[in-house]
Motif scaffolding. Structure first.
Motif, PDB file in Angstrom:
ATOM      1  N   GLN A 183       0.806  -1.224   0.000  1.00 40.93           N
ATOM      2  CA  GLN A 183       0.000   0.000   0.000  1.00 40.93           C
ATOM      3  C   GLN A 183       0.836   1.269   0.000  1.00 40.93           C
ATOM      4  N   THR A 184       2.007   1.218   0.603  1.00 41.45           N
ATOM      5  CA  THR A 184       2.771   2.450   0.803  1.00 41.45           C
ATOM      6  C   THR A 184       4.019   2.566  -0.056  1.00 41.45           C
TER       7      THR A 184
ATOM      8  N   GLU B 185      -4.423  10.908  11.875  1.00 41.31           N
ATOM      9  CA  GLU B 185      -5.649  11.114  11.107  1.00 41.31           C
ATOM     10  C   GLU B 185      -5.864  12.612  10.957  1.00 41.31           C
TER      11      GLU B 185
ATOM     12  N   GLN C 255      -8.938  11.334   7.063  1.00 40.06           N
ATOM     13  CA  GLN C 255      -8.000  10.564   6.235  1.00 40.06           C
ATOM     14  C   GLN C 255      -6.838  10.082   7.093  1.00 40.06           C
ATOM     15  N   CYS C 256      -6.497   8.807   6.975  1.00 41.99           N
ATOM     16  CA  CYS C 256      -5.397   8.235   7.756  1.00 41.99           C
ATOM     17  C   CYS C 256      -4.077   8.339   6.995  1.00 41.99           C
ATOM     18  N   TYR C 257      -3.022   8.637   7.757  1.00 46.22           N
ATOM     19  CA  TYR C 257      -1.677   8.774   7.202  1.00 46.22           C
ATOM     20  C   TYR C 257      -0.674   8.074   8.101  1.00 46.22           C
TER      21      TYR C 257
ATOM     22  N   PRO D 260       4.303  12.389   4.899  1.00 39.06           N
ATOM     23  CA  PRO D 260       3.088  11.597   5.123  1.00 39.06           C
ATOM     24  C   PRO D 260       2.777  10.691   3.933  1.00 39.06           C
ATOM     25  N   VAL D 261       2.207   9.533   4.225  1.00 42.83           N
ATOM     26  CA  VAL D 261       1.750   8.588   3.200  1.00 42.83           C
ATOM     27  C   VAL D 261       0.328   8.193   3.563  1.00 42.83           C
ATOM     28  N   LYS D 262      -0.606   8.348   2.625  1.00 47.45           N
ATOM     29  CA  LYS D 262      -1.991   7.949   2.876  1.00 47.45           C
ATOM     30  C   LYS D 262      -2.072   6.442   3.053  1.00 47.45           C
ATOM     31  N   ILE D 263      -2.876   6.029   3.993  1.00 47.21           N
ATOM     32  CA  ILE D 263      -3.158   4.606   4.181  1.00 47.21           C
ATOM     33  C   ILE D 263      -4.655   4.432   4.398  1.00 47.21           C
ATOM     34  N   GLN D 264      -5.125   3.231   4.215  1.00 42.86           N
ATOM     35  CA  GLN D 264      -6.533   2.927   4.425  1.00 42.86           C
ATOM     36  C   GLN D 264      -6.818   2.909   5.927  1.00 42.86           C
TER      37      GLN D 264
ATOM     38  N   ALA E 219      -4.610   1.429   9.120  1.00 42.66           N
ATOM     39  CA  ALA E 219      -4.262   2.227  10.305  1.00 42.66           C
ATOM     40  C   ALA E 219      -4.655   1.487  11.578  1.00 42.66           C
TER      41      ALA E 219
END
Length: 175
Positions: free
Chosen positions: A76-77, A94, A98-100, A114-118, A122
């Motif tokens: 994912q990352t 968060e 949105q989670c990061y 930062p990297v977005k994650i689901q 998280a």
């Protein structure tokens, strides 16, 4: 490429002034298509390889939960191995729903990012280290073994070795 440039018509006329006798098939060599240089970075996984990685990783959820979580986060990352080894649950933040992951262990001189994650990912990261600590083991040796040895061997077993380079997990960055 360099040989063609050094022995170009212009170079021969202006620099060598008849002092070089070229072989009879020189024009054939000179006009031969130049080979493309391979890219230096590892090649991305093919669609088929990536699908196999996902399917195989999902089968590890019960039997190898840490390896399963590592494979999920890496896919994912696209984080570097060093960042994955040092991943901490307190990196999860968060912002506006949105989670990061706020990556703090980076390669030479790069600042954290930062990297977005689901949200599900998280929650899994926080559950793996409820105290906010290291996600993949407390000791450096334990984390090294999981990230650099077991995960690499897992990916190599599914997708084989890359034709260029040797960094299995790094291939995810380009996929």
């Amino acid at each position: 490429n360099s040989a063609c440039e050094v022995l170009s018509d212009t170079a021969r006329e202006s620099i060598f002034r008849g002092r070089i006798e070229l072989p009879p098939r020189w024009l054939e060599f000179k006009n031969y298509p130049r080979p493309k240089l391979p890219a230096a970075e590892p090649e991305p996984f093919t669609v088929e390889q990536f699908e196999s990685l996902v399917t195989s990783a999902e089968s590890l959820r019960e039997s190898e939960p840490r390896l399963w979580l590592l494979a999920r986060i890496a896919r994912q990352t696209g984080l570097r191995c060093g960042s994955l080894r040092e991943l901490r649950a307190d990196w999860v933040t968060e912002v506006h729903g949105q989670c990061y992951l706020f990556v703090q262990v980076v390669k030479g001189g790069t600042r954290g990012y930062p990297v977005k994650i689901q949200p599900t990912t998280a929650a899994l990261i926080r559950a793996a280290a409820p105290d906010g600590g290291f996600v993949f083991g407390e000791s450096p040796a334990e984390r090294e073994r999981l990230v650099n040895e077991r995960h690499t061997a897992f990916m190599r077993g599914i997708a084989g070795s890359p034709e260029r380079g040797h960094q299995q997990a790094h291939r995810l960055r380009d996929t």
